[in-house]
Design a protein around this motif. Structure first.
Motif, PDB file in Angstrom:
ATOM      1  N   TYR A 243      63.847  72.601   7.707  1.00  0.00           N
ATOM      2  CA  TYR A 243      63.236  71.319   7.424  1.00  0.00           C
ATOM      3  C   TYR A 243      61.794  71.519   7.004  1.00  0.00           C
ATOM      4  O   TYR A 243      61.037  72.221   7.660  1.00  0.00           O
ATOM      5  CB  TYR A 243      63.252  70.407   8.665  1.00  0.00           C
ATOM      6  N   ALA A 244      61.367  70.856   5.957  1.00  0.00           N
ATOM      7  CA  ALA A 244      59.959  70.885   5.573  1.00  0.00           C
ATOM      8  C   ALA A 244      59.181  70.055   6.566  1.00  0.00           C
ATOM      9  O   ALA A 244      59.587  68.977   6.961  1.00  0.00           O
ATOM     10  CB  ALA A 244      59.789  70.306   4.169  1.00  0.00           C
ATOM     11  N   GLN A 245      58.026  70.566   6.965  1.00  0.00           N
ATOM     12  CA  GLN A 245      57.233  69.891   7.980  1.00  0.00           C
ATOM     13  C   GLN A 245      56.039  69.184   7.349  1.00  0.00           C
ATOM     14  O   GLN A 245      54.953  69.161   7.900  1.00  0.00           O
ATOM     15  CB  GLN A 245      56.726  70.922   8.991  1.00  0.00           C
ATOM     16  N   GLY A 246      56.227  68.597   6.199  1.00  0.00           N
ATOM     17  CA  GLY A 246      55.073  68.120   5.451  1.00  0.00           C
ATOM     18  C   GLY A 246      54.776  66.664   5.579  1.00  0.00           C
ATOM     19  O   GLY A 246      53.670  66.236   5.298  1.00  0.00           O
ATOM     20  N   ALA A 247      55.710  65.815   5.955  1.00  0.00           N
ATOM     21  CA  ALA A 247      55.457  64.383   5.912  1.00  0.00           C
ATOM     22  C   ALA A 247      54.981  63.888   7.260  1.00  0.00           C
ATOM     23  O   ALA A 247      55.401  64.362   8.299  1.00  0.00           O
ATOM     24  CB  ALA A 247      56.724  63.632   5.508  1.00  0.00           C
ATOM     25  N   ARG A 409      59.199  63.056  12.715  1.00  0.00           N
ATOM     26  CA  ARG A 409      58.777  62.581  14.040  1.00  0.00           C
ATOM     27  C   ARG A 409      59.596  63.270  15.136  1.00  0.00           C
ATOM     28  O   ARG A 409      59.052  63.705  16.166  1.00  0.00           O
ATOM     29  CB  ARG A 409      58.949  61.074  14.127  1.00  0.00           C
ATOM     30  N   PHE A 410      60.902  63.373  14.922  1.00  0.00           N
ATOM     31  CA  PHE A 410      61.754  64.034  15.918  1.00  0.00           C
ATOM     32  C   PHE A 410      61.360  65.499  16.093  1.00  0.00           C
ATOM     33  O   PHE A 410      61.251  65.990  17.226  1.00  0.00           O
ATOM     34  CB  PHE A 410      63.209  63.918  15.477  1.00  0.00           C
ATOM     35  N   LEU A 411      61.141  66.220  14.988  1.00  0.00           N
ATOM     36  CA  LEU A 411      60.776  67.633  15.080  1.00  0.00           C
ATOM     37  C   LEU A 411      59.467  67.825  15.828  1.00  0.00           C
ATOM     38  O   LEU A 411      59.306  68.752  16.614  1.00  0.00           O
ATOM     39  CB  LEU A 411      60.674  68.242  13.680  1.00  0.00           C
ATOM     40  N   GLY A 412      58.503  66.927  15.590  1.00  0.00           N
ATOM     41  CA  GLY A 412      57.214  67.068  16.252  1.00  0.00           C
ATOM     42  C   GLY A 412      57.282  66.758  17.736  1.00  0.00           C
ATOM     43  O   GLY A 412      56.768  67.506  18.570  1.00  0.00           O
TER      44      GLY A 412
END
Length: 443
Positions: A243-247, A409-412
Motif C-alpha cells: 500500500y502506498a502511504q502517501g495520502a 487511516r487504518f494503516l496508520g
C-alpha cells in the motif's frame, strides 16, 4: 504572587493537556495512554496545590497532594506507560503493571499517614525538611525506578532504530520526549530548584507527555512517498501489503460492535440496517441457458431459481464486518485480483484493532464499487490473529483501493496493535472463472 500566577498558568496548561490525553485514552483504550493519563492527573493536581499554596500558604494537605501527584504517581506511571509502549513481551508488561500498582498503593498509604515535621508557609516546601526517612526513601525509590526505566526504554528504542527496526524508528522521537518529561518531573520535585523553575519544569513535563503521546501514531503527509511492491527498497512490516502511504487519512466513523459477538470463530458481519448502503439490486445474475430438457440437476434448487433474490441473513453475524457485495461475483472475473493479509496482534489490542478493521471494511464496501469481496475474519484457536480477504474487479480497482483515505487511516492507526503481517497476493486466472455448462446431446 509571581510564583502563584506562574503556577496558575502552568495548572491551566496541564489541565488542557490532561483533558486531551484522557479523551484519546478513552477513545483508543490503549494501556500506555491510560498510564500516562495518571501521570497527567498527578502533575495537574500537584500544580494546582502549588498555586493554592503560593496564594494562601502551604499546609499538610497541599504538600501531600503535591508530593503524591508529582513526586510519586507522576514519574512511576510515566515509566509504566513507556514500558507498556516499548516492551514486546507480555511478561515484562505484566511485571511492570504489578510492581507499579503495588508500589503506588503502599507508598500512598505511607505518605498520607506519616506525620510531617517543621513549619509550612508560602514558600515551596522542601521534601527533605518536611518528611521523615521512610517517606523520603519511597520517593527516592520511585525516582530511581522511573529514571532507570525511562533511560533503558530510550536506549533500547534507539538501538532498535539503528538496526532498521521501522516501529522503533517511528517511536524514537515520542520516546525521547517522554523521557525528557520524566527528567523534568524528577528535577522539579527533588527540592533543589527554585520555586519558579520547579513550576516551569512540571508544566513543561505535562506538555511533553501530551505531545509525545500524540506522536505515537504516525501522521502521513500528502507529499510523503511510501514503498510499494514495485519499489527499489525491500518492503517490511506494513509496507509488505504493497500500500502506498502517501495520502492523508480522513476520519471514518466507527460502527458499533454487536453485543452477541463471540471470539475465536471465522464469521461475517451484521451491519445495522440504517448503515446498509448497498445497491438496491441484490440479485445474482441468472445462469446461462441450457438446451431443451437439459438443465443440470440442482440448478434451480435452494428456495427458487438462481436468478432469484439473495438472502444475506445467514452471512450477517459478526461486528468485524466483511462480505461480498450482492451480485458482485457474477460476470467476468478473468482480471480479478486481490490480497490476503494475516495480522498477528499484540495481546490486549484485539478490540482496538477490531474497531479499526470494522471501520475499514464498512468504508471499502460503501465507497469502492469495484470491490468484490472485502472481509476481516477472526481465527478459531488464534485470538491474536486476524485475516483480511480482499478481491477486486481488476488491477485498476486494486490500485485505486490503495490510495483510499480510509485505508491510509487504518494503516496508520492499527500500526501500534500489530506485531507482524504476512501477505499473500491473489490473481484469479481465466482457468478459475466458471465457464458455461457444456451441451450434452441426447439429454
Amino acid at each position: 504572587m509571581v510564583d502563584a500566577l506562574l503556577a496558575l498558568l502552568a495548572t491551566l496548561g496541564a489541565l488542557a493537556a490532561t483533558g486531551l490525553l484522557v479523551q484519546r485514552a478513552y477513545k483508543d483504550r490503549l494501556l500506555y495512554l491510560i498510564a500516562w493519563s495518571f501521570t497527567q492527573v498527578g502533575l495537574t493536581l500537584a500544580l494546582l496545590s502549588m498555586s493554592l499554596g503560593f496564594m494562601m500558604g502551604f499546609n499538610g494537605a497541599f504538600f501531600r497532594v503535591m508530593e503524591l501527584g508529582a513526586a510519586l504517581v507522576g514519574p512511576v506511571w510515566l515509566a509504566l506507560g513507556m514500558i507498556e509502549l516499548i516492551a514486546r513481551y507480555v511478561q515484562v508488561r505484566f511485571g511492570a503493571w504489578l510492581f507499579t500498582i503495588s508500589y503506588t498503593v503502599v507508598a500512598i498509604v505511607i505518605l498520607i499517614l506519616d506525620p510531617l515535621k517543621g513549619t509550612l508557609g508560602k514558600s515551596l516546601p522542601k521534601p527533605s525538611a518536611t518528611y521523615d526517612a521512610l517517606p523520603l526513601l519511597l520517593v527516592d525509590g520511585a525516582h530511581v525506578v522511573a529514571v532507570l526505566a525511562l533511560a533503558g526504554c530510550t536506549g533500547v528504542t534507539a538501538w532498535l532504530a539503528s538496526k532498521r527496526d521501522q516501529e522503533a524508528a517511528e517511536l524514537l522521537i515520542p520516546v525521547a520526549l517522554v523521557a525528557l518529561a520524566g527528567v523534568l518531573v524528577v528535577s522539579g520535585t527533588r527540592g533543589f530548584l527554585p520555586a519558579p523553575l520547579a513550576v516551569i519544569a512540571l508544566g513543561a513535563a505535562a506538555g511533553l507527555v501530551w505531545y509525545g503521546s500524540m506522536r505515537t501514531i504516525p501522521v502521513y503527509d500528502e507529499d510523503a512517498e511510501g514503498y510499494d511492491e514495485y519499489g527499489d527498497e525491500p518492503a517490511t512490516g506494513y509496507e509488505e501489503q504493497g500500500y502506498a502511504q502517501g495520502a492523508k487519512a480522513e476520519p471514518v466513523p466507527a460502527p458499533t460492535p454487536s453485543p452477541e459477538s463471540r471470539r475465536g470463530e471465522l464469521r461475517f458481519p451484521e451491519p445495522a440496517s440504517e448503515e446498509l448502503r448497498y445497491p438496491e439490486n441484490t440479485s445474482i445474475p441468472a445462469p446461462p441457458a441450457f438446451p431443451a430438457g437439459g438443465d443440470p440437476a440442482g440448478a434451480t434448487s435452494i428456495d427458487g431459481p438462481l436468478g432469484g433474490p439473495l438472502d444475506r441473513s445467514p452471512l450477517d453475524r459478526s461486528p468485524l464486518a466483511g462480505l461480498a457485495k450482492p451480485g458482485a461475483l457474477g460476470g467476468d472475473l478473468a482480471n480479478a485480483c486481490g490480497q490476503i493479509t494475516v495480522y498477528t496482534l499484540l495481546d490486549g489490542r484485539e478490540e482496538a484493532f477490531d474497531r479499526l478493521a470494522a471501520d475499514l471494511v464498512k468504508a471499502a464496501l460503501a465507497a469502492e464499487p469495484e470491490t468484490l469481496v472485502f472481509a476481516c475474519h477472526e481465527v478459531v484457536g488464534g485470538p491474536t490473529q486476524r485475516i483480511f480477504y480482499q478481491l477486486f474487479r481488476d488491477q485498476a480497482a486494486f490500485a485505486a483501493h490503495r490510495r483510499q483515505p480510509h485505508l491510509q487511516r487504518f494503516l496508520g492507526e492499527s500500526r501500534t496493535h500489530v506485531i507482524a503481517t504476512n501477505v499473500i497476493e491473489l490473481k484469479l486466472g481465466p482457468a478459475k472463472v466458471p465457464l458455461p455448462a457444456p451441451e450434452f446431446p441426447g439429454r
